[in-house]
Scaffold this motif. Structure first.
Motif, PDB file in Angstrom:
ATOM      1  N   PHE A  73       0.818  -1.211   0.000  1.00 52.10           N
ATOM      2  CA  PHE A  73       0.000   0.000   0.000  1.00 52.10           C
ATOM      3  C   PHE A  73       0.854   1.265   0.000  1.00 52.10           C
ATOM      4  N   ASN A  74       2.000   1.215   0.632  1.00 56.38           N
ATOM      5  CA  ASN A  74       2.877   2.385   0.663  1.00 56.38           C
ATOM      6  C   ASN A  74       3.229   2.829  -0.745  1.00 56.38           C
ATOM      7  N   THR A  75       3.548   1.857  -1.582  1.00 56.23           N
ATOM      8  CA  THR A  75       3.890   2.156  -2.981  1.00 56.23           C
ATOM      9  C   THR A  75       2.675   2.660  -3.744  1.00 56.23           C
ATOM     10  N   TRP A  76       1.545   1.986  -3.590  1.00 54.44           N
ATOM     11  CA  TRP A  76       0.351   2.366  -4.360  1.00 54.44           C
ATOM     12  C   TRP A  76      -0.179   3.726  -3.946  1.00 54.44           C
ATOM     13  N   LYS A  77       0.004   4.093  -2.670  1.00 51.82           N
ATOM     14  CA  LYS A  77      -0.407   5.436  -2.235  1.00 51.82           C
ATOM     15  C   LYS A  77       0.338   6.515  -3.014  1.00 51.82           C
ATOM     16  N   ARG A  78       1.589   6.231  -3.375  1.00 49.37           N
ATOM     17  CA  ARG A  78       2.384   7.203  -4.129  1.00 49.37           C
ATOM     18  C   ARG A  78       1.936   7.289  -5.581  1.00 49.37           C
ATOM     19  N   GLU A  79       1.260   6.248  -6.062  1.00 50.38           N
ATOM     20  CA  GLU A  79       0.896   6.181  -7.477  1.00 50.38           C
ATOM     21  C   GLU A  79      -0.552   6.571  -7.759  1.00 50.38           C
ATOM     22  N   VAL A  80      -1.426   6.399  -6.771  1.00 50.57           N
ATOM     23  CA  VAL A  80      -2.860   6.627  -7.003  1.00 50.57           C
ATOM     24  C   VAL A  80      -3.169   8.038  -7.501  1.00 50.57           C
ATOM     25  N   PRO A  81      -2.631   9.117  -6.883  1.00 51.67           N
ATOM     26  CA  PRO A  81      -2.995  10.457  -7.375  1.00 51.67           C
ATOM     27  C   PRO A  81      -2.631  10.670  -8.840  1.00 51.67           C
ATOM     28  N   SER A  82      -1.426  10.273  -9.233  1.00 49.58           N
ATOM     29  CA  SER A  82      -1.008  10.452 -10.628  1.00 49.58           C
ATOM     30  C   SER A  82      -1.836   9.587 -11.568  1.00 49.58           C
ATOM     31  N   ALA A  83      -2.154   8.356 -11.125  1.00 48.79           N
ATOM     32  CA  ALA A  83      -2.950   7.459 -11.967  1.00 48.79           C
ATOM     33  C   ALA A  83      -4.366   7.991 -12.150  1.00 48.79           C
ATOM     34  N   LEU A  84      -4.957   8.535 -11.091  1.00 49.99           N
ATOM     35  CA  LEU A  84      -6.295   9.118 -11.201  1.00 49.99           C
ATOM     36  C   LEU A  84      -6.291  10.328 -12.121  1.00 49.99           C
ATOM     37  N   GLU A  85      -5.268  11.161 -11.976  1.00 45.50           N
ATOM     38  CA  GLU A  85      -5.162  12.333 -12.848  1.00 45.50           C
ATOM     39  C   GLU A  85      -5.040  11.907 -14.310  1.00 45.50           C
ATOM     40  N   TRP A  86      -4.241  10.876 -14.545  1.00 40.04           N
ATOM     41  CA  TRP A  86      -4.075  10.345 -15.905  1.00 40.04           C
ATOM     42  C   TRP A  86      -5.417   9.846 -16.446  1.00 40.04           C
ATOM     43  N   LEU A  87      -6.153   9.081 -15.636  1.00 37.65           N
ATOM     44  CA  LEU A  87      -7.449   8.563 -16.065  1.00 37.65           C
ATOM     45  C   LEU A  87      -8.420   9.695 -16.381  1.00 37.65           C
ATOM     46  N   GLY A  88      -8.458  10.687 -15.478  1.00 36.61           N
ATOM     47  CA  GLY A  88      -9.363  11.797 -15.688  1.00 36.61           C
ATOM     48  C   GLY A  88      -9.117  12.535 -16.987  1.00 36.61           C
ATOM     49  N   GLY A  89      -7.858  12.537 -17.422  1.00 36.47           N
ATOM     50  CA  GLY A  89      -7.514  13.213 -18.670  1.00 36.47           C
ATOM     51  C   GLY A  89      -7.874  12.416 -19.905  1.00 36.47           C
ATOM     52  N   ARG A  90      -8.268  11.142 -19.742  1.00 35.15           N
ATOM     53  CA  ARG A  90      -8.562  10.294 -20.893  1.00 35.15           C
ATOM     54  C   ARG A  90     -10.026   9.895 -21.003  1.00 35.15           C
ATOM     55  N   LEU A  91     -10.812  10.317 -20.032  1.00 37.91           N
ATOM     56  CA  LEU A  91     -12.241  10.012 -20.073  1.00 37.91           C
ATOM     57  C   LEU A  91     -13.023  11.250 -20.463  1.00 37.91           C
ATOM     58  N   SER A  92     -14.153  11.013 -21.079  1.00 37.37           N
ATOM     59  CA  SER A  92     -15.000  12.126 -21.543  1.00 37.37           C
ATOM     60  C   SER A  92     -16.303  12.138 -20.793  1.00 37.37           C
ATOM     61  N   ASP A  93     -16.873  13.340 -20.608  1.00 34.68           N
ATOM     62  CA  ASP A  93     -18.195  13.448 -19.996  1.00 34.68           C
ATOM     63  C   ASP A  93     -19.275  13.635 -21.067  1.00 34.68           C
TER      64      ASP A  93
END
Length: 377
Positions: free
Chosen positions: A356-376
């Protein structure tokens, strides 16, 4: 108090500290000869060590999400899933069973903090059902967004994992709220589940021949149910999927196999093919074809690349999947170089274990990346 609550962990830590102090204080009195003194030393050492191990175990469980409740820990949780009746057309597929308020800087109003709803999702196509948590961003409750459909992301734990760990451990809703507030991500709905919808079996998100139809549940039932209950988009460009460990493999595989459902997927510390072990059993029914089709490397070599965006993560030191991740990235770059539509991005840390320590460091960037590739839209 719940098994994963902060109060339980803090109480266990305080108890172990007090017992350690008591041991030091009483030790001179128990240093005498005699049966009573010997049993006293044994007893106080045993109690102190048990309390210390309990505190460490509770902290580890809260951090890594091994067990979600006391009944889960002691094996008294016997319900394998939700029974789905198919006798009524149009039967509600999402049932809200609880509402959890988020508290942001002292304000728990949904229009400011968002809201988390605990739901039961029924799957008429798969015959499966599962509990889930749905995070609704503050914008969902604001009048100016009342006619807007939001992008949605399916969020998966690893195996065995607990859904609560996505909220309390990896803090997906809290990260999403902050990213939107900082202007780094568009608001989106998060649908949080664990991939173990036929416990205790690890199905690796597969439609197992003669067994649980987990892939159908996640790629057909869940999106359809959520789309029917919440204001979310109904096209692949509106949906993403993210997960860690087993959930990361599931995310990548489901996007690659079902680009009609998901347009983007992020795998944090993923594997790239399904294992066969005591937790999975025979996932393929003896079919080598089915086994190959669930191998992501094989798919890139032998099947047309789908029109999806993929994100993978690993670390140079501490992750066993590093070499496979580099290989996967190169394969996607190769097919992309031939003009095929799959896109690849990555998060590669210098060091970080499978935790979890590692994934906590990655989740914000991964969410930001996802948000930039999805459309509303």
């Amino acid at each position: 108090m719940g098994l994963t609550s902060n109060n339980v962990v803090m109480l266990s830590v305080v108890a172990s500290v007090l017992l350690f102090g008591t041991t030091v204080w009483l030790w001179p009195r128990l240093a005498r000869r005699g049966v009573a003194a010997v049993f006293g030393r044994i007893g106080i050492l045993l109690v102190t060590q048990v309390s210390l191990f309990a505190a460490l175990g509770l902290f580890a469980n809260q951090s890594f999400g091994f067990y979600g409740s006391w009944s889960d820990l002691f094996g008294t949780e016997t319900t394998p899933g939700v029974v789905v009746n198919h006798d009524a057309a149009g039967n509600t597929r999402v049932q809200v069973t609880d509402i959890r308020k988020m508290n942001i800087t002292g304000n728990s109003s949904p229009a400011v903090a968002g809201r988390i709803e605990k739901v039961t999702i029924k799957g008429p196509q798969s015959g499966l059902g599962s509990q889930a948590y749905v995070y609704l961003p503050p914008e969902y409750f604001r009048p100016e967004y009342s006619r807007r459909d939001f992008p949605a992301t399916l969020v998966l734990t690893g195996y065995p994992g607990t859904t609560e760990a996505l909220i309390n451990g990896l803090k997906y809703p809290q990260n999403a709220h902050k990213l939107v507030k900082d202007g780094r991500m568009q608001p989106m709905v998060l649908v949080m589940l664990r991939p173990t919808v036929a416990p205790p079996r690890d199905t690796e998100c597969m439609d197992v021949p003669g067994g649980p139809q987990t892939e159908t549940f996640f790629t057909q039932d869940v999106p359809t149910a959520v789309e029917g209950h919440y204001r979310v988009g109904k096209r692949a460009r509106n949906w993403g999927v993210i997960g860690n460990s087993t959930g990361g493999y599931c995310a990548l595989k489901m996007a690659m196999r079902h680009p009609e459902t998901f347009s983007a997927a992020a795998g944090l510390s993923p594997s790239y093919k399904s294992p066969i072990d005591a937790t999975t059993g025979d996932l393929f029914g003896g079919s080598k074809r089915l086994e190959r089709e669930n191998d992501l490397m094989w798919r890139l070599d032998h099947l047309p690349a789908p029109p999806v965006s993929l994100l993978v993560s690993s670390s140079e030191h501490g992750e066993k999947n590093y070499n496979d991740t580099v290989k996967f990235i190169e394969k996607v770059k190769e097919v992309n170089g031939r003009g095929e539509p799959t896109r690849i991005s990555s998060i590669i840390l210098k060091s970080g274990g499978h935790n979890f320590n590692t994934w906590k460091r990655e989740v914000p960037s991964a969410l930001e990346w996802l948000g930039g590739r999805l459309s509303d839209r």
